[in-house]
Design a protein around this motif. Structure first.
Motif, PDB file in Angstrom:
ATOM      1  N   ARG A 134       0.841  -1.195   0.000  1.00 48.91           N
ATOM      2  CA  ARG A 134       0.000   0.000   0.000  1.00 48.91           C
ATOM      3  C   ARG A 134       0.879   1.249   0.000  1.00 48.91           C
ATOM      4  NH1 ARG A 134      -3.784  -1.653   5.189  1.00 48.91           N
ATOM      5  NH2 ARG A 134      -4.636  -3.629   4.355  1.00 48.91           N
ATOM      6  N   LEU A 135       0.437   2.244  -0.764  1.00 53.29           N
ATOM      7  CA  LEU A 135       1.078   3.552  -0.738  1.00 53.29           C
ATOM      8  C   LEU A 135       0.426   4.326   0.396  1.00 53.29           C
ATOM      9  CD1 LEU A 135       3.207   5.164  -2.410  1.00 53.29           C
ATOM     10  CD2 LEU A 135       1.272   6.174  -3.643  1.00 53.29           C
ATOM     11  N   MET A 136       1.068   4.304   1.575  1.00 54.67           N
ATOM     12  CA  MET A 136       0.371   4.765   2.773  1.00 54.67           C
ATOM     13  C   MET A 136       1.347   5.201   3.851  1.00 54.67           C
ATOM     14  SD  MET A 136      -2.273   2.475   5.074  1.00 54.67           S
ATOM     15  CE  MET A 136      -3.563   2.540   3.817  1.00 54.67           C
ATOM     16  N   ASP A 137       0.984   6.234   4.585  1.00 58.56           N
ATOM     17  CA  ASP A 137       1.704   6.687   5.766  1.00 58.56           C
ATOM     18  C   ASP A 137       1.380   5.741   6.924  1.00 58.56           C
ATOM     19  OD1 ASP A 137       2.119   8.334   8.318  1.00 58.56           O
ATOM     20  OD2 ASP A 137       2.868   9.738   6.796  1.00 58.56           O
ATOM     21  N   TYR A 138       2.381   5.447   7.754  1.00 60.01           N
ATOM     22  CA  TYR A 138       2.135   4.518   8.865  1.00 60.01           C
ATOM     23  C   TYR A 138       1.049   5.030   9.804  1.00 60.01           C
ATOM     24  CZ  TYR A 138       4.711   7.501  12.202  1.00 60.01           C
ATOM     25  OH  TYR A 138       5.109   8.528  13.016  1.00 60.01           O
ATOM     26  N   ARG A 139       0.892   6.346   9.878  1.00 56.54           N
ATOM     27  CA  ARG A 139      -0.119   6.919  10.764  1.00 56.54           C
ATOM     28  C   ARG A 139      -1.532   6.647  10.283  1.00 56.54           C
ATOM     29  NH1 ARG A 139       3.581  12.315  10.913  1.00 56.54           N
ATOM     30  NH2 ARG A 139       3.915  11.521   8.794  1.00 56.54           N
ATOM     31  N   ASP A 140      -1.669   6.228   9.009  1.00 55.76           N
ATOM     32  CA  ASP A 140      -2.991   6.032   8.420  1.00 55.76           C
ATOM     33  C   ASP A 140      -3.363   4.560   8.257  1.00 55.76           C
ATOM     34  OD1 ASP A 140      -3.281   8.807   8.182  1.00 55.76           O
ATOM     35  OD2 ASP A 140      -2.224   8.810   6.260  1.00 55.76           O
ATOM     36  N   VAL A 141      -2.554   3.640   8.782  1.00 53.43           N
ATOM     37  CA  VAL A 141      -2.880   2.210   8.668  1.00 53.43           C
ATOM     38  C   VAL A 141      -4.129   1.921   9.497  1.00 53.43           C
ATOM     39  CG1 VAL A 141      -2.094  -0.151   9.113  1.00 53.43           C
ATOM     40  CG2 VAL A 141      -0.467   1.593   8.321  1.00 53.43           C
ATOM     41  N   PRO A 142      -5.166   1.318   8.900  1.00 51.88           N
ATOM     42  CA  PRO A 142      -6.388   0.993   9.654  1.00 51.88           C
ATOM     43  C   PRO A 142      -6.096   0.082  10.841  1.00 51.88           C
ATOM     44  CG  PRO A 142      -6.752   0.753   7.289  1.00 51.88           C
ATOM     45  CD  PRO A 142      -5.276   0.939   7.476  1.00 51.88           C
ATOM     46  N   GLU A 143      -6.799   0.304  11.943  1.00 52.88           N
ATOM     47  CA  GLU A 143      -6.548  -0.451  13.173  1.00 52.88           C
ATOM     48  C   GLU A 143      -7.635  -1.478  13.460  1.00 52.88           C
ATOM     49  OE1 GLU A 143      -5.970   2.416  16.288  1.00 52.88           O
ATOM     50  OE2 GLU A 143      -4.495   3.564  15.114  1.00 52.88           O
ATOM     51  N   ASP A 144      -8.563  -1.691  12.511  1.00 56.77           N
ATOM     52  CA  ASP A 144      -9.661  -2.614  12.771  1.00 56.77           C
ATOM     53  C   ASP A 144      -9.217  -4.071  12.740  1.00 56.77           C
ATOM     54  OD1 ASP A 144      -9.137  -2.129  10.083  1.00 56.77           O
ATOM     55  OD2 ASP A 144     -11.123  -2.763   9.430  1.00 56.77           O
ATOM     56  N   ILE A 145      -8.167  -4.386  11.988  1.00 59.62           N
ATOM     57  CA  ILE A 145      -7.649  -5.761  11.933  1.00 59.62           C
ATOM     58  C   ILE A 145      -6.212  -5.732  12.437  1.00 59.62           C
ATOM     59  CG2 ILE A 145      -7.106  -7.734  10.462  1.00 59.62           C
ATOM     60  CD1 ILE A 145      -9.244  -6.792   8.535  1.00 59.62           C
ATOM     61  N   GLY A 146      -5.935  -6.464  13.499  1.00 58.85           N
ATOM     62  CA  GLY A 146      -4.610  -6.435  14.090  1.00 58.85           C
ATOM     63  C   GLY A 146      -3.602  -7.310  13.345  1.00 58.85           C
ATOM     64  N   TYR A 147      -2.346  -7.162  13.720  1.00 60.14           N
ATOM     65  CA  TYR A 147      -1.257  -7.937  13.127  1.00 60.14           C
ATOM     66  C   TYR A 147      -0.556  -8.753  14.211  1.00 60.14           C
ATOM     67  CZ  TYR A 147      -1.961  -5.003   9.044  1.00 60.14           C
ATOM     68  OH  TYR A 147      -2.525  -4.365   7.948  1.00 60.14           O
ATOM     69  N   ASP A 148      -0.166  -9.979  13.827  1.00 64.49           N
ATOM     70  CA  ASP A 148       0.560 -10.842  14.761  1.00 64.49           C
ATOM     71  C   ASP A 148       2.000 -10.378  14.930  1.00 64.49           C
ATOM     72  OD1 ASP A 148      -1.538 -13.030  15.082  1.00 64.49           O
ATOM     73  OD2 ASP A 148      -1.261 -13.027  12.904  1.00 64.49           O
ATOM     74  N   LYS A 149       2.575  -9.901  13.851  1.00 64.88           N
ATOM     75  CA  LYS A 149       3.961  -9.471  13.873  1.00 64.88           C
ATOM     76  C   LYS A 149       4.093  -8.180  13.040  1.00 64.88           C
ATOM     77  CE  LYS A 149       4.753 -13.273  16.063  1.00 64.88           C
ATOM     78  NZ  LYS A 149       5.258 -14.525  15.490  1.00 64.88           N
TER      79      LYS A 149
END
Length: 399
Positions: free
Chosen positions: A218-233
């Motif tokens: 994704r062409l995206m700023d880290y501040r704009d990553v959606p938080e609805d689905i979490g990440y394991d790592k």
């Protein structure tokens, strides 16, 4: 004349240095055992050389006031002696007023300035996977290609990646980590970048390798990553140097919100050696800010762990790969110099000089303990404060 006075002052500084100098008038000044040739193209160069700084010499070289011929390592060592340069400057003054350097718009422009030079240019001197961060030379005979793959595997093992896990790579570059993690560790990988060139390259790699549905960029700023689905790592490799000292806490707060309880995060990046560093001295930081990495800021590893812990991420493991980055950078310099003609044709002589002197100077800084490279692994404990992590580091070195 003032010019003659400056020339005499310059000659006085040359005493005992293995340097051959040719002035714009054709005069030759030569020290015993000269390893480096310095050509002065204009009298303006004397103003730089009579009260020299390493950053000033780099700027004069980039702008064509002088030429430096010889091995890059000899040039840097002689430059340090000639400028009598120290490692870093310290101070307690606030830099909070520089908040504007890390707005979303400014960060996007800064990243584009450095990374969107040309994909073909970077391919001239990076490894086959285009990994633009410190390699891991497990054995002295490792090539750059093998050392970069070993670095990617080292990160994957430290993160204890398992098939089916969701991995986020913040600042994914040309996709080396997410592509390898998907192909060799079976994860669902997402990478984000602010570089259009990198984004397009990774998309094409995903298509060529048949990794649709397994790797997303994704062409995206880290501040704009959606938080609805979490990440394991989560991995951040060679990116947090762009975040800014003032934004470290919000940066780790964001990672903590994205990371699932029990998850792990790897923060891999350049750090200062001095505790209260305000940047490298002798004009080096100013040169890097102007020509190479606008907006870059470095902090000590202890500050990284402090901000990480304040965000609720427990530091679990820290490793300094400083010698590895010195060797990585010299590999890059040698590969770039070997393809000088092609590089200049692609990006022009001035930009070629910027990259050559910047990377050689960085290699020198790592070799001389002016800069460090830390991999800091953190975990997000669950609600009961538990964090599942091995009692030893055998898994890190298992192959």
């Amino acid at each position: 004349m003032l010019r003659d006075v400056l020339l005499q002052q310059f000659q006085a500084r040359l005493q005992g240095l293995p340097l051959r100098v040719q002035t714009w008038r054709g005069d030759i000044l030569e020290g015993a055992g000269a390893k480096v040739h310095l050509e002065l193209h204009t009298p303006k160069a004397l103003k730089v050389l009579t009260s020299p700084t390493m950053g000033g010499l780099a700027r004069a070289y980039v702008e064509g006031l002088i030429d430096l011929k010889g091995k890059a390592e000899d040039i840097l060592r002689l430059g340090q002696a000639f400028c009598r340069a120290d490692a870093c400057r310290t101070g307690k003054g606030s830099e909070a007023w520089k908040w504007w350097r890390h707005t979303r718009l400014r960060d996007r422009k800064n990243i584009a300035y450095h990374y969107d030079v040309s994909n073909d240019f970077y391919s001239l001197w990076l490894d086959k996977n285009r990994v633009y961060s410190c390699a891991y030379f497990e054995a002295t005979e490792d090539t750059l290609d093998s050392a970069q793959e070993k670095k990617l595997d080292l990160i994957c093992r430290k993160l204890m990646l398992q098939p089916g896990e969701r991995l986020l790579d913040i600042g994914c570059g040309w996709g080396g980590l997410i592509l390898r993690a998907a192909e060799h560790y079976g994860v669902q990988a997402t990478g984000i970048t602010l570089s259009q060139n990198q984004h397009d390259y990774v998309q094409e790699q995903v298509r060529q390798r048949g990794l649709q549905g397994k790797v997303e960029v994704r062409l995206m700023d880290y501040r704009d990553v959606p938080e609805d689905i979490g990440y394991d790592k989560i991995a951040s490799v060679g990116m947090f140097e762009h975040v800014g000292r003032r934004n470290l806490r919000p940066y780790f707060d964001k990672i903590a919100r994205l990371l699932r309880p029990g998850g792990l995060v790897m923060n891999h990046g350049i750090t200062s050696v001095a505790l209260n560093s305000k940047g490298l001295s002798s004009g080096i930081s100013e040169f890097v800010e102007q020509y190479v990495f606008p907006g870059g800021e470095l902090v000590h590893a202890s500050t990284v762990m402090q901000e990480m812990a304040a965000a609720g991420i427990e530091p679990l493991d820290a490793e300094n790969l400083r010698p590895h980055y010195g060797r990585t950078l010299w590999e890059w310099v040698n590969r770039l110099e070997a393809r000088e003609t092609e590089a200049i044709r692609m990006i022009g002589e001035k930009r070629y000089r910027i990259w050559r002197i910047y990377m050689a100077g960085s290699a020198f800084a790592f070799d001389n303990n002016w800069l460090a490279l830390f991999q800091i692994l953190g975990g997000k404990p669950d609600a009961a404060g538990r964090q599942v992590y091995p009692f030893n580091r055998r898994h890190v070195y298992a192959t």
